[in-house]
Motif scaffolding. Structure first.
Motif, short mmCIF file in Angstrom:
data_model
loop_
_atom_site.label_atom_id
_atom_site.label_comp_id
_atom_site.label_asym_id
_atom_site.label_seq_id
_atom_site.Cartn_x
_atom_site.Cartn_y
_atom_site.Cartn_z
N PHE A 4 0.83 -1.20 0.00
CA PHE A 4 0.00 0.00 0.00
C PHE A 4 0.87 1.26 0.00
CE2 PHE A 4 -2.20 3.39 2.33
CZ PHE A 4 -3.32 3.55 1.53
N ASN A 5 1.88 1.29 0.87
CA ASN A 5 2.77 2.45 0.95
C ASN A 5 3.53 2.67 -0.36
OD1 ASN A 5 2.01 2.96 3.58
ND2 ASN A 5 3.71 1.81 4.48
N PHE A 6 3.91 1.56 -1.00
CA PHE A 6 4.62 1.67 -2.27
C PHE A 6 3.76 2.38 -3.31
CE2 PHE A 6 5.55 0.33 -6.55
CZ PHE A 6 6.94 0.36 -6.62
N PHE A 7 2.52 1.94 -3.46
CA PHE A 7 1.66 2.52 -4.49
C PHE A 7 1.27 3.96 -4.16
CE2 PHE A 7 0.95 -2.01 -5.53
CZ PHE A 7 1.28 -1.95 -6.87
N VAL A 8 1.11 4.27 -2.88
CA VAL A 8 0.84 5.65 -2.48
C VAL A 8 2.02 6.54 -2.86
CG1 VAL A 8 0.57 7.21 -0.51
CG2 VAL A 8 -0.77 5.10 -0.62
N PHE A 14 4.60 10.58 -8.91
CA PHE A 14 4.28 10.94 -10.29
C PHE A 14 3.38 12.17 -10.33
CE2 PHE A 14 1.74 10.73 -14.18
CZ PHE A 14 2.75 10.71 -15.11
N GLY A 15 2.44 12.25 -9.39
CA GLY A 15 1.56 13.42 -9.34
C GLY A 15 2.35 14.69 -9.07
N PRO A 53 11.50 15.63 -9.12
CA PRO A 53 10.58 14.87 -8.25
C PRO A 53 10.46 13.39 -8.63
CG PRO A 53 9.61 16.96 -8.87
CD PRO A 53 10.82 16.79 -9.72
N LEU A 54 10.52 13.12 -9.94
CA LEU A 54 10.41 11.73 -10.40
C LEU A 54 11.64 10.93 -10.00
CD1 LEU A 54 8.06 10.51 -12.08
CD2 LEU A 54 9.59 10.56 -14.04
N LEU A 55 12.83 11.53 -10.14
CA LEU A 55 14.07 10.84 -9.80
C LEU A 55 14.18 10.62 -8.28
CD1 LEU A 55 16.54 12.61 -12.25
CD2 LEU A 55 15.42 10.38 -12.51
N ILE A 56 13.68 11.57 -7.50
CA ILE A 56 13.65 11.39 -6.05
C ILE A 56 12.73 10.22 -5.68
CG2 ILE A 56 12.91 12.43 -3.86
CD1 ILE A 56 13.84 15.12 -4.98
N THR A 57 11.62 10.11 -6.38
CA THR A 57 10.69 8.99 -6.16
C THR A 57 11.35 7.67 -6.51
OG1 THR A 57 8.84 10.47 -6.68
CG2 THR A 57 8.39 8.11 -6.65
N VAL A 58 12.10 7.64 -7.62
CA VAL A 58 12.83 6.43 -8.01
C VAL A 58 13.82 6.05 -6.91
CG1 VAL A 58 14.54 5.48 -9.61
CG2 VAL A 58 12.60 6.79 -10.49
N LEU A 59 14.54 7.03 -6.40
CA LEU A 59 15.50 6.79 -5.32
C LEU A 59 14.82 6.18 -4.10
CD1 LEU A 59 18.45 7.22 -4.33
CD2 LEU A 59 17.73 9.46 -3.49
N PHE A 60 13.62 6.60 -3.83
CA PHE A 60 12.86 6.13 -2.66
C PHE A 60 12.28 4.73 -2.89
CE2 PHE A 60 8.84 6.13 -0.15
CZ PHE A 60 9.42 6.20 1.12
N LEU A 61 11.86 4.44 -4.13
CA LEU A 61 11.14 3.19 -4.40
C LEU A 61 12.01 2.05 -4.93
CD1 LEU A 61 7.91 4.55 -6.16
CD2 LEU A 61 8.14 3.81 -3.79
N LYS A 62 13.17 2.36 -5.45
CA LYS A 62 14.00 1.33 -6.10
C LYS A 62 14.42 0.24 -5.11
CE LYS A 62 18.47 3.50 -5.22
NZ LYS A 62 19.01 2.37 -4.43
#
Length: 261
Positions: A4-8, A14-15, A53-62
């Motif tokens: 759930f946290n991953f998809f949030v 992305f938003g 913001p997208l690259l920061i999200t990648v860093l967080f989710l990878k």
């Protein structure tokens, strides 16, 4: 991280990128173009800034064991990506040079923006993030992972259409093209350069010859465009079988991947 946290985080990241891009891109593009005295340079710099913001999200989710460049597919072989793409699109180049006249009104800025820059950044957004992060970091298979990015990729190109029929045609072509690029990206061990150069060369040939003002094209153009697709698929399958490498997308990874992957 829980599912759930991953998809949030994925949706929020992305938003945030989308909002940042829509609200700030024009400003950054104007300022960067003014400083560099180049529309193309301004375009590239503005894209790089709005991608933060997208690259920061990648860093967080990878996944923990891979770095950011690997997570977005840019750590793969650049020469292999270009060689593969050039071989696959060579019939397209030859066919267009025979049938269509050169577009003599092109500027260097237009070529850079509509080929190199668009291919690079669109592949990062739609293939590396919207498809790749979902497919590589969750148990979602190819079909559910590919849908969102391909849907948005199709919608993003609807500006090329002038009526309802063209809307359907542009969406269908770009949606299927996105699915194809996702498959190539996955099968070449998530080397994004394969998809980037395929995308770039296809755009380049479409641009330097007077083919069409939109992504639709006529029967002649589409025959050779899809021929390039089939050649790419054939070379990929041949290469993997010859080197005894299993296909990434199979019936076991098509919908939901098994837990042991």
């Amino acid at each position: 991280m829980g599912r759930f946290n991953f998809f949030v985080a994925f949706i929020f990241g992305f938003g945030l990128y989308f909002y940042f891009d829509q609200s700030c891109y024009s400003y950054f593009h104007k300022e960067a173009s003014s400083i560099t005295k180049s529309t193309a340079s301004g375009h590239i710099l503005a894209y790089l800034i709005t991608l933060i913001p997208l690259l920061i999200t990648v860093l967080f989710l990878k996944k923990k064991e891979i770095n950011v460049l690997e997570a977005v597919g840019l750590s793969g072989s650049l020469t292999k990506g270009f060689g593969f793409a050039f071989l696959c699109t060579l019939p397209l180049l030859v066919a267009f040079s025979v049938k269509f006249s050169l577009n003599t009104g092109l500027s260097l800025n237009t070529i850079i923006i509509n080929t190199i820059s668009s291919a690079f950044f669109e592949e990062i957004i739609y293939r590396a993030f919207l498809f790749g992060i979902l497919y590589r970091c969750t148990r979602l298979g190819f079909l559910p992972s590919v849908f969102l990015g391909s849907l948005l990729f199709g919608v993003a190109h609807l500006y090329q259409a002038t009526d309802f029929v063209e809307i359907l045609e542009v969406f269908a072509i770009t949606f299927l093209g996105s699915v194809f690029f996702c498959w190539i990206y996955a099968e070449w061990n998530f080397n994004l350069w394969t998809a980037i150069f395929l995308h770039c060369l296809m755009n380049l040939y479409w641009l330097i010859f007077n083919v069409d003002d939109s992504a639709i094209g006529g029967m002649y153009a589409n025959i050779f465009r899809f021929l390039s697709f089939f050649i790419a698929i054939g070379i990929t399958i041949f290469y993997k079988r010859r080197n005894k490498i299993s296909l990434e997308v199979t019936k076991t990874t098509f919908c939901i991947k098994p837990k042991d992957r």
